[in-house]
Motif scaffolding. Structure first.
Motif, PDB file in Angstrom:
ATOM      1  N   GLY A 129       0.821  -1.212   0.000  1.00 40.79           N
ATOM      2  CA  GLY A 129       0.000   0.000   0.000  1.00 40.79           C
ATOM      3  C   GLY A 129       0.852   1.257   0.000  1.00 40.79           C
ATOM      4  O   GLY A 129       2.047   1.211   0.262  1.00 40.79           O
ATOM      5  N   ASP A 130       0.201   2.403  -0.303  1.00 44.23           N
ATOM      6  CA  ASP A 130       0.973   3.653  -0.359  1.00 44.23           C
ATOM      7  C   ASP A 130       0.584   4.613   0.761  1.00 44.23           C
ATOM      8  O   ASP A 130       0.798   5.813   0.682  1.00 44.23           O
ATOM      9  CB  ASP A 130       0.831   4.321  -1.735  1.00 44.23           C
ATOM     10  CG  ASP A 130      -0.603   4.695  -2.055  1.00 44.23           C
ATOM     11  OD1 ASP A 130      -1.500   4.399  -1.224  1.00 44.23           O
ATOM     12  OD2 ASP A 130      -0.835   5.287  -3.120  1.00 44.23           O
ATOM     13  N   THR A 131      -0.002   4.048   1.835  1.00 45.68           N
ATOM     14  CA  THR A 131      -0.292   4.855   3.027  1.00 45.68           C
ATOM     15  C   THR A 131       0.271   4.124   4.242  1.00 45.68           C
ATOM     16  O   THR A 131       0.006   2.929   4.430  1.00 45.68           O
ATOM     17  CB  THR A 131      -1.813   5.052   3.193  1.00 45.68           C
ATOM     18  OG1 THR A 131      -2.322   5.604   1.983  1.00 45.68           O
ATOM     19  CG2 THR A 131      -2.116   6.020   4.327  1.00 45.68           C
ATOM     20  N   VAL A 132       1.066   4.825   5.034  1.00 45.34           N
ATOM     21  CA  VAL A 132       1.666   4.226   6.239  1.00 45.34           C
ATOM     22  C   VAL A 132       1.462   5.188   7.397  1.00 45.34           C
ATOM     23  O   VAL A 132       1.799   6.375   7.285  1.00 45.34           O
ATOM     24  CB  VAL A 132       3.191   4.018   6.088  1.00 45.34           C
ATOM     25  CG1 VAL A 132       3.723   3.124   7.192  1.00 45.34           C
ATOM     26  CG2 VAL A 132       3.547   3.444   4.747  1.00 45.34           C
ATOM     27  N   ALA A 133       0.950   4.669   8.491  1.00 46.71           N
ATOM     28  CA  ALA A 133       0.741   5.483   9.696  1.00 46.71           C
ATOM     29  C   ALA A 133       0.043   6.806   9.348  1.00 46.71           C
ATOM     30  O   ALA A 133       0.412   7.873   9.835  1.00 46.71           O
ATOM     31  CB  ALA A 133       2.079   5.747  10.394  1.00 46.71           C
ATOM     32  N   GLY A 134      -0.949   6.694   8.458  1.00 50.09           N
ATOM     33  CA  GLY A 134      -1.728   7.875   8.081  1.00 50.09           C
ATOM     34  C   GLY A 134      -1.039   8.809   7.093  1.00 50.09           C
ATOM     35  O   GLY A 134      -1.586   9.848   6.735  1.00 50.09           O
ATOM     36  N   ARG A 135       0.170   8.444   6.672  1.00 46.53           N
ATOM     37  CA  ARG A 135       0.906   9.296   5.727  1.00 46.53           C
ATOM     38  C   ARG A 135       0.909   8.668   4.339  1.00 46.53           C
ATOM     39  O   ARG A 135       1.139   7.479   4.189  1.00 46.53           O
ATOM     40  CB  ARG A 135       2.375   9.472   6.186  1.00 46.53           C
ATOM     41  CG  ARG A 135       2.564  10.048   7.578  1.00 46.53           C
ATOM     42  CD  ARG A 135       2.070  11.471   7.708  1.00 46.53           C
ATOM     43  NE  ARG A 135       2.802  12.413   6.880  1.00 46.53           N
ATOM     44  CZ  ARG A 135       3.953  13.005   7.245  1.00 46.53           C
ATOM     45  NH1 ARG A 135       4.500  12.736   8.409  1.00 46.53           N
ATOM     46  NH2 ARG A 135       4.536  13.852   6.435  1.00 46.53           N
ATOM     47  N   LYS A 136       0.672   9.493   3.341  1.00 44.91           N
ATOM     48  CA  LYS A 136       0.698   9.040   1.946  1.00 44.91           C
ATOM     49  C   LYS A 136       2.165   8.962   1.504  1.00 44.91           C
ATOM     50  O   LYS A 136       2.929   9.919   1.725  1.00 44.91           O
ATOM     51  CB  LYS A 136      -0.075  10.045   1.086  1.00 44.91           C
ATOM     52  CG  LYS A 136      -0.083   9.729  -0.387  1.00 44.91           C
ATOM     53  CD  LYS A 136      -1.260   8.869  -0.776  1.00 44.91           C
ATOM     54  CE  LYS A 136      -1.381   8.819  -2.287  1.00 44.91           C
ATOM     55  NZ  LYS A 136      -1.927   7.577  -2.774  1.00 44.91           N
ATOM     56  N   VAL A 137       2.557   7.840   0.920  1.00 47.31           N
ATOM     57  CA  VAL A 137       3.941   7.680   0.459  1.00 47.31           C
ATOM     58  C   VAL A 137       4.010   7.952  -1.043  1.00 47.31           C
ATOM     59  O   VAL A 137       3.260   7.372  -1.823  1.00 47.31           O
ATOM     60  CB  VAL A 137       4.461   6.246   0.742  1.00 47.31           C
ATOM     61  CG1 VAL A 137       5.892   6.088   0.233  1.00 47.31           C
ATOM     62  CG2 VAL A 137       4.411   5.947   2.236  1.00 47.31           C
ATOM     63  N   GLU A 138       4.904   8.846  -1.408  1.00 47.45           N
ATOM     64  CA  GLU A 138       5.101   9.147  -2.828  1.00 47.45           C
ATOM     65  C   GLU A 138       6.573   8.930  -3.169  1.00 47.45           C
ATOM     66  O   GLU A 138       7.461   9.366  -2.433  1.00 47.45           O
ATOM     67  CB  GLU A 138       4.719  10.609  -3.105  1.00 47.45           C
ATOM     68  CG  GLU A 138       4.785  10.978  -4.578  1.00 47.45           C
ATOM     69  CD  GLU A 138       4.668  12.481  -4.824  1.00 47.45           C
ATOM     70  OE1 GLU A 138       4.959  12.897  -5.967  1.00 47.45           O
ATOM     71  OE2 GLU A 138       4.326  13.223  -3.886  1.00 47.45           O
ATOM     72  N   LEU A 139       6.808   8.218  -4.262  1.00 49.96           N
ATOM     73  CA  LEU A 139       8.175   7.935  -4.703  1.00 49.96           C
ATOM     74  C   LEU A 139       8.560   8.952  -5.777  1.00 49.96           C
ATOM     75  O   LEU A 139       7.909   9.022  -6.813  1.00 49.96           O
ATOM     76  CB  LEU A 139       8.200   6.519  -5.275  1.00 49.96           C
ATOM     77  CG  LEU A 139       9.538   5.801  -5.425  1.00 49.96           C
ATOM     78  CD1 LEU A 139      10.239   5.657  -4.100  1.00 49.96           C
ATOM     79  CD2 LEU A 139       9.316   4.425  -6.057  1.00 49.96           C
ATOM     80  N   ILE A 140       9.584   9.753  -5.516  1.00 46.92           N
ATOM     81  CA  ILE A 140      10.063  10.724  -6.509  1.00 46.92           C
ATOM     82  C   ILE A 140      11.391  10.216  -7.054  1.00 46.92           C
ATOM     83  O   ILE A 140      12.348  10.051  -6.299  1.00 46.92           O
ATOM     84  CB  ILE A 140      10.250  12.129  -5.883  1.00 46.92           C
ATOM     85  CG1 ILE A 140       8.945  12.624  -5.258  1.00 46.92           C
ATOM     86  CG2 ILE A 140      10.751  13.125  -6.926  1.00 46.92           C
ATOM     87  CD1 ILE A 140       9.111  13.885  -4.419  1.00 46.92           C
ATOM     88  N   LEU A 141      11.422   9.948  -8.358  1.00 43.90           N
ATOM     89  CA  LEU A 141      12.642   9.404  -8.967  1.00 43.90           C
ATOM     90  C   LEU A 141      13.369  10.474  -9.761  1.00 43.90           C
ATOM     91  O   LEU A 141      12.765  11.150 -10.593  1.00 43.90           O
ATOM     92  CB  LEU A 141      12.291   8.254  -9.913  1.00 43.90           C
ATOM     93  CG  LEU A 141      11.895   6.936  -9.267  1.00 43.90           C
ATOM     94  CD1 LEU A 141      11.485   5.940 -10.331  1.00 43.90           C
ATOM     95  CD2 LEU A 141      13.029   6.357  -8.441  1.00 43.90           C
ATOM     96  N   LYS A 142      14.675  10.620  -9.516  1.00 45.18           N
ATOM     97  CA  LYS A 142      15.512  11.540 -10.300  1.00 45.18           C
ATOM     98  C   LYS A 142      16.737  10.774 -10.776  1.00 45.18           C
ATOM     99  O   LYS A 142      17.323  10.011 -10.006  1.00 45.18           O
ATOM    100  CB  LYS A 142      15.976  12.728  -9.437  1.00 45.18           C
ATOM    101  CG  LYS A 142      14.835  13.575  -8.859  1.00 45.18           C
ATOM    102  CD  LYS A 142      14.314  14.592  -9.845  1.00 45.18           C
ATOM    103  CE  LYS A 142      13.049  15.246  -9.329  1.00 45.18           C
ATOM    104  NZ  LYS A 142      13.215  16.641  -8.984  1.00 45.18           N
TER     105      LYS A 142
END
Length: 342
Positions: free
Chosen positions: A14-27
């Motif tokens: 999932g992309d939500t942990v401990a109420g926080r949305k996780v976003e992957l930023i790739l550079k």
């Protein structure tokens, strides 16, 4: 490999942990420009306001970003680079990968016990190569082995042929090789073409040279190479079978390699630290939550050493064998609980 594994972890957890949305930023830091890595890390901290920095394919890139992590108090998860001193560059660095002393020590011990008495080391001339060279030489000579000669190859655009010719002329029992991920194909091809295998010289080393990402392309010339390493896609465990299947399904049949498992476990460390801190931890609290963390990875049982902020893990001895017409690094022995210093 690292990015694919991070995406897979998010897909499975999932992309939500401990109420926080996780976003992957790739550079893309282009792979060998430390000043670019540092600039990207600064931009991510200042503009994107990232909660974590992660990745770092090569040691000089991790070194470049370390001061950024320290100044911004942002945890920095090193998922790939393997020089032992990296976590010492910042109190905010936690590594989910491996160290070269850790992956090199077991092959040095194995070689002497298995009638390999004279070895010619060939390593890439940058920090992890020097770690591998130093660790191998000290362990192998302490056991009673002889290092006949040692060469260092350039990091950029190396031609291995002259170095391999020198090795062949020295008539060792084995060639010890460390090259960074991606270079194994060229080494293997020239090892064969230069006639080292035909001369009865064996190839040994840490597992980077038979990177799972390239092993199928190497084919038969890789068969018989003996390495010690923390991960093989052929590792027999329910966790790894599920991981390999999922990685291959999600990535057009790509076989996961050691860097992928560094990425996957790095995401695990991030998720678990967020859970432990209720999703509101400071950089210091997140790093503290990572210290001493234990879990069962696709590679086997692992722990983050609370002092070194580095992996404690099982290192496996493996031999490349053909299985159903494809080469795999098949484990035949293991050393458990190996710390970052080997």
């Amino acid at each position: 490999q690292v990015a694919a594994a991070c995406r897979l972890y998010m897909q499975r957890n999932g992309d939500t942990v401990a109420g926080r949305k996780v976003e992957l930023i790739l550079k893309d830091d282009t792979g060998l420009a430390p000043e670019t890595t540092k600039r990207i890390a600064q931009e991510m901290v200042v503009q994107d306001k990232v909660a974590f920095l992660a990745g770092f394919g090569l040691t000089p890139l991790a070194f470049a970003a370390a001061p950024v992590a320290t100044e911004a108090k942002v945890p920095m998860i090193v998922m790939a680079a393997g020089t032992q001193v990296i976590p010492q560059r910042s109190p905010f660095i936690v590594r989910s990968a491996f160290t070269l002393p850790q992956t090199t020590s077991p092959i040095a011990d194995w070689a002497f016990k298995n009638n390999i008495k004279r070895v010619f080391p060939m390593v890439t001339d940058f920090a992890p190569g020097l770690d591998a060279e130093k660790t191998f030489q000290s362990r192998f000579t302490a056991a009673g082995g002889t290092v006949v000669e040692s060469v260092r190859t350039p990091l950029r655009n190396p031609d291995y042929a002259p170095f391999l010719q020198r090795a062949k002329d020295a008539k060792p029992d084995a060639l010890f090789v460390f090259v960074p991920s991606g270079e194994g194909l060229a080494v293997m091809k020239q090892f064969d073409e230069r006639g080292l295998r035909a001369a009865g010289i064996r190839m040994i080393g840490p597992g980077d040279v038979v990177d799972d990402d390239l092993l199928e392309t190497m084919g038969a010339p890789a068969v018989g190479v003996i390495t010690s390493f923390h991960y093989s896609a052929a590792h027999e465990s329910p966790e790894n079978r599920a991981y390999v299947d999922a990685m291959m399904k999600a990535n057009n049949g790509m076989r996961p390699n050691f860097h992928s498992v560094g990425g996957y476990d790095g995401m695990h460390v991030i998720y678990e630290a967020l859970k432990k801190t209720g999703g509101t931890g400071t950089g210091e609290q997140l790093v503290n939550a990572m210290k001493g963390m234990k879990w069962t990875s696709p590679r086997g049982p692992v722990m983050i050493d609370p002092e070194a902020r580095d992996m404690v893990q099982t290192i496996y001895l493996r031999e490349v064998k053909m299985v159903n017409g494809k080469p795999w690094s098949i484990e035949f022995d293991k050393v458990e609980n190996v710390g970052p210093g080997g």
